[in-house]
Design a protein around this motif. Sequence first.
Motif, PDB file in Angstrom:
ATOM      1  N   ARG A 136       0.864  -1.176   0.000  1.00 37.19           N
ATOM      2  CA  ARG A 136       0.000   0.000   0.000  1.00 37.19           C
ATOM      3  C   ARG A 136       0.904   1.232   0.000  1.00 37.19           C
ATOM      4  O   ARG A 136       1.689   1.433   0.925  1.00 37.19           O
ATOM      5  CB  ARG A 136      -0.910  -0.017   1.225  1.00 37.19           C
ATOM      6  CG  ARG A 136      -1.930   1.118   1.273  1.00 37.19           C
ATOM      7  CD  ARG A 136      -2.775   1.090   2.545  1.00 37.19           C
ATOM      8  NE  ARG A 136      -3.727  -0.011   2.551  1.00 37.19           N
ATOM      9  CZ  ARG A 136      -3.643  -1.068   3.341  1.00 37.19           C
ATOM     10  NH1 ARG A 136      -2.628  -1.193   4.173  1.00 37.19           N
ATOM     11  NH2 ARG A 136      -4.568  -2.012   3.298  1.00 37.19           N
ATOM     12  N   TYR A 137       0.838   2.041  -1.041  1.00 38.90           N
ATOM     13  CA  TYR A 137       1.656   3.253  -1.170  1.00 38.90           C
ATOM     14  C   TYR A 137       3.149   2.947  -0.992  1.00 38.90           C
ATOM     15  O   TYR A 137       3.864   3.642  -0.277  1.00 38.90           O
ATOM     16  CB  TYR A 137       1.224   4.308  -0.157  1.00 38.90           C
ATOM     17  CG  TYR A 137      -0.224   4.709  -0.273  1.00 38.90           C
ATOM     18  CD1 TYR A 137      -0.715   5.303  -1.435  1.00 38.90           C
ATOM     19  CD2 TYR A 137      -1.119   4.481   0.778  1.00 38.90           C
ATOM     20  CE1 TYR A 137      -2.050   5.668  -1.556  1.00 38.90           C
ATOM     21  CE2 TYR A 137      -2.457   4.840   0.667  1.00 38.90           C
ATOM     22  CZ  TYR A 137      -2.917   5.443  -0.501  1.00 38.90           C
ATOM     23  OH  TYR A 137      -4.247   5.793  -0.603  1.00 38.90           O
ATOM     24  N   VAL A 138       3.630   1.899  -1.654  1.00 36.09           N
ATOM     25  CA  VAL A 138       5.046   1.553  -1.508  1.00 36.09           C
ATOM     26  C   VAL A 138       5.895   2.360  -2.490  1.00 36.09           C
ATOM     27  O   VAL A 138       5.446   2.733  -3.576  1.00 36.09           O
ATOM     28  CB  VAL A 138       5.287   0.039  -1.705  1.00 36.09           C
ATOM     29  CG1 VAL A 138       4.515  -0.770  -0.680  1.00 36.09           C
ATOM     30  CG2 VAL A 138       4.956  -0.406  -3.109  1.00 36.09           C
ATOM     31  N   GLU A 139       7.111   2.618  -2.088  1.00 35.34           N
ATOM     32  CA  GLU A 139       8.079   3.283  -2.955  1.00 35.34           C
ATOM     33  C   GLU A 139       8.711   2.256  -3.892  1.00 35.34           C
ATOM     34  O   GLU A 139       8.763   1.062  -3.582  1.00 35.34           O
ATOM     35  CB  GLU A 139       9.166   3.959  -2.119  1.00 35.34           C
ATOM     36  CG  GLU A 139       8.638   5.013  -1.164  1.00 35.34           C
ATOM     37  CD  GLU A 139       8.029   6.207  -1.881  1.00 35.34           C
ATOM     38  OE1 GLU A 139       8.495   6.516  -3.008  1.00 35.34           O
ATOM     39  OE2 GLU A 139       7.084   6.811  -1.338  1.00 35.34           O
ATOM     40  N   GLU A 140       9.207   2.731  -5.039  1.00 37.39           N
ATOM     41  CA  GLU A 140       9.842   1.822  -5.991  1.00 37.39           C
ATOM     42  C   GLU A 140      10.984   1.036  -5.350  1.00 37.39           C
ATOM     43  O   GLU A 140      11.150  -0.155  -5.623  1.00 37.39           O
ATOM     44  CB  GLU A 140      10.351   2.599  -7.204  1.00 37.39           C
ATOM     45  CG  GLU A 140       9.249   3.036  -8.150  1.00 37.39           C
ATOM     46  CD  GLU A 140       9.802   3.679  -9.407  1.00 37.39           C
ATOM     47  OE1 GLU A 140      10.741   3.118 -10.001  1.00 37.39           O
ATOM     48  OE2 GLU A 140       9.299   4.761  -9.779  1.00 37.39           O
ATOM     49  N   ALA A 141      11.764   1.696  -4.514  1.00 33.79           N
ATOM     50  CA  ALA A 141      12.918   1.027  -3.900  1.00 33.79           C
ATOM     51  C   ALA A 141      12.512  -0.127  -2.999  1.00 33.79           C
ATOM     52  O   ALA A 141      13.324  -1.021  -2.727  1.00 33.79           O
ATOM     53  CB  ALA A 141      13.733   2.046  -3.106  1.00 33.79           C
ATOM     54  N   GLU A 142      11.262  -0.124  -2.542  1.00 39.13           N
ATOM     55  CA  GLU A 142      10.780  -1.181  -1.646  1.00 39.13           C
ATOM     56  C   GLU A 142       9.849  -2.163  -2.342  1.00 39.13           C
ATOM     57  O   GLU A 142       9.379  -3.126  -1.731  1.00 39.13           O
ATOM     58  CB  GLU A 142      10.028  -0.551  -0.470  1.00 39.13           C
ATOM     59  CG  GLU A 142      10.857   0.432   0.338  1.00 39.13           C
ATOM     60  CD  GLU A 142      10.008   1.264   1.283  1.00 39.13           C
ATOM     61  OE1 GLU A 142       8.758   1.190   1.173  1.00 39.13           O
ATOM     62  OE2 GLU A 142      10.586   1.994   2.099  1.00 39.13           O
ATOM     63  N   ALA A 143       9.582  -1.937  -3.621  1.00 34.94           N
ATOM     64  CA  ALA A 143       8.536  -2.700  -4.307  1.00 34.94           C
ATOM     65  C   ALA A 143       8.809  -4.200  -4.327  1.00 34.94           C
ATOM     66  O   ALA A 143       7.900  -5.013  -4.106  1.00 34.94           O
ATOM     67  CB  ALA A 143       8.367  -2.179  -5.728  1.00 34.94           C
ATOM     68  N   LEU A 144      10.051  -4.595  -4.575  1.00 30.83           N
ATOM     69  CA  LEU A 144      10.346  -6.024  -4.689  1.00 30.83           C
ATOM     70  C   LEU A 144      10.204  -6.751  -3.352  1.00 30.83           C
ATOM     71  O   LEU A 144      10.068  -7.975  -3.330  1.00 30.83           O
ATOM     72  CB  LEU A 144      11.744  -6.242  -5.270  1.00 30.83           C
ATOM     73  CG  LEU A 144      11.931  -5.818  -6.726  1.00 30.83           C
ATOM     74  CD1 LEU A 144      13.318  -6.205  -7.210  1.00 30.83           C
ATOM     75  CD2 LEU A 144      10.868  -6.415  -7.641  1.00 30.83           C
ATOM     76  N   ASP A 145      10.212  -6.009  -2.246  1.00 31.67           N
ATOM     77  CA  ASP A 145       9.976  -6.634  -0.939  1.00 31.67           C
ATOM     78  C   ASP A 145       8.568  -7.220  -0.855  1.00 31.67           C
ATOM     79  O   ASP A 145       8.289  -8.054   0.003  1.00 31.67           O
ATOM     80  CB  ASP A 145      10.146  -5.610   0.194  1.00 31.67           C
ATOM     81  CG  ASP A 145      11.567  -5.099   0.318  1.00 31.67           C
ATOM     82  OD1 ASP A 145      12.481  -5.766  -0.199  1.00 31.67           O
ATOM     83  OD2 ASP A 145      11.748  -4.024   0.923  1.00 31.67           O
ATOM     84  N   HIS A 146       7.687  -6.773  -1.749  1.00 31.05           N
ATOM     85  CA  HIS A 146       6.284  -7.189  -1.727  1.00 31.05           C
ATOM     86  C   HIS A 146       5.961  -8.228  -2.795  1.00 31.05           C
ATOM     87  O   HIS A 146       4.809  -8.601  -2.977  1.00 31.05           O
ATOM     88  CB  HIS A 146       5.390  -5.964  -1.880  1.00 31.05           C
ATOM     89  CG  HIS A 146       5.563  -4.969  -0.785  1.00 31.05           C
ATOM     90  ND1 HIS A 146       4.767  -4.930   0.338  1.00 31.05           N
ATOM     91  CD2 HIS A 146       6.488  -3.983  -0.614  1.00 31.05           C
ATOM     92  CE1 HIS A 146       5.173  -3.973   1.137  1.00 31.05           C
ATOM     93  NE2 HIS A 146       6.224  -3.374   0.591  1.00 31.05           N
ATOM     94  N   VAL A 147       7.002  -8.696  -3.496  1.00 25.84           N
ATOM     95  CA  VAL A 147       6.827  -9.664  -4.579  1.00 25.84           C
ATOM     96  C   VAL A 147       7.232 -11.052  -4.103  1.00 25.84           C
ATOM     97  O   VAL A 147       8.320 -11.228  -3.543  1.00 25.84           O
ATOM     98  CB  VAL A 147       7.670  -9.253  -5.811  1.00 25.84           C
ATOM     99  CG1 VAL A 147       7.645 -10.341  -6.883  1.00 25.84           C
ATOM    100  CG2 VAL A 147       7.156  -7.931  -6.384  1.00 25.84           C
ATOM    101  N   ALA A 148       6.343 -12.036  -4.326  1.00 24.89           N
ATOM    102  CA  ALA A 148       6.683 -13.428  -4.015  1.00 24.89           C
ATOM    103  C   ALA A 148       7.451 -14.062  -5.159  1.00 24.89           C
ATOM    104  O   ALA A 148       8.398 -14.828  -4.946  1.00 24.89           O
ATOM    105  CB  ALA A 148       5.416 -14.230  -3.731  1.00 24.89           C
ATOM    106  N   PHE A 218       7.586   0.533 -18.325  1.00 27.15           N
ATOM    107  CA  PHE A 218       7.573   0.630 -16.865  1.00 27.15           C
ATOM    108  C   PHE A 218       7.936  -0.747 -16.305  1.00 27.15           C
ATOM    109  O   PHE A 218       7.221  -1.721 -16.526  1.00 27.15           O
ATOM    110  CB  PHE A 218       6.191   1.056 -16.358  1.00 27.15           C
ATOM    111  CG  PHE A 218       5.676   2.319 -17.008  1.00 27.15           C
ATOM    112  CD1 PHE A 218       6.231   3.550 -16.688  1.00 27.15           C
ATOM    113  CD2 PHE A 218       4.658   2.266 -17.950  1.00 27.15           C
ATOM    114  CE1 PHE A 218       5.764   4.712 -17.294  1.00 27.15           C
ATOM    115  CE2 PHE A 218       4.179   3.421 -18.549  1.00 27.15           C
ATOM    116  CZ  PHE A 218       4.739   4.655 -18.232  1.00 27.15           C
ATOM    117  N   GLY A 219       9.055  -0.812 -15.583  1.00 30.68           N
ATOM    118  CA  GLY A 219       9.542  -2.082 -15.066  1.00 30.68           C
ATOM    119  C   GLY A 219       8.760  -2.561 -13.858  1.00 30.68           C
ATOM    120  O   GLY A 219       7.843  -1.902 -13.359  1.00 30.68           O
ATOM    121  N   VAL A 220       9.157  -3.729 -13.367  1.00 32.44           N
ATOM    122  CA  VAL A 220       8.445  -4.386 -12.272  1.00 32.44           C
ATOM    123  C   VAL A 220       8.341  -3.487 -11.045  1.00 32.44           C
ATOM    124  O   VAL A 220       7.264  -3.337 -10.450  1.00 32.44           O
ATOM    125  CB  VAL A 220       9.118  -5.721 -11.922  1.00 32.44           C
ATOM    126  CG1 VAL A 220       8.572  -6.285 -10.611  1.00 32.44           C
ATOM    127  CG2 VAL A 220       8.923  -6.733 -13.042  1.00 32.44           C
TER     128      VAL A 220
END
Length: 283
Positions: A136-148, A218-220
């Motif tokens: 929820r409202y994640v920054e790009e730098a943290e986005a992969l932390d939310h990917v399984a 637009f990347g992952v």
Amino acid sequence: MKLLRVGPKGSEKPAILAKDGTIRDLSGVVPDIGGTTLLPEGLARIASTDIDLLPKLEASERIGPCVADVGKFICIGLNYADHAAETGAPIPEEPIIFMKATSAIIGPNDDVIIPKNALKPDWEVELAIVIGKEARYVEEAEALDHVAGYCVCNDVSERHFQTERGGTWDKGKGADTFGPIGPWLVTKDEVPDPQNLSMWLEVDGKRYQDGSTKTMIFGVEKVVSYVSQFMSLQPGDIITTGTPPGVGMGIKPEPVWLKPGNVMHLGIEGLGEQRQNVRAYSA
């Protein structure tokens, strides 16, 4: 890890592809591949299991959708510069978001059914992101932390419904069987660079799509962050990220549309392959 679900429709078992190529039963470890299993602690539980001690499943069993009980099936449109060019569309300034019905989801090798009144059914090989932790409202730098992890998706489309019937694209995207996913959910540790994966699709042995995630606009990281600004993402949600050139609507001088009897064969580097027979709708 390469996680999958095998068995008859509605009765799939969670499984994992072992290093020796056998499929091992995970039903004694996790309830299914989806939801809380995709949280970091759920994946850690699987990773700590001695796979060689798990029961083997028959290799001939049907492979189902690699994620169970998908809550949201989100799509990004015109996300490859070379695909936008073939359609004559301008490069989007922001990601285009539309939704695909979760009832469209099928296994990677299940039949694709052309819906009633369809005129322009089409294919699209796509990299799909599987969410593993609420975003929820994640920054790009943290986005992969939310990917399984990631999987192959065929974003089957009906272009007449999509572009000539008014309203949003959704009506051309959500027919039953229009969302094959799998064969595996490949955890992100096995995909160090999702922006450097080759991808391809053939119809009846002719290669139409032969591209790479390198040409994503637009990347992952951007996609996950961007979508999370408009809706929360939950474990098991899927975001499919667009397609490279070579779709049927872009073939010159005349478009090529799917028809009953066609066989689609597609894959993405490291994520496996799919094969679907195309059939006409019958009541």
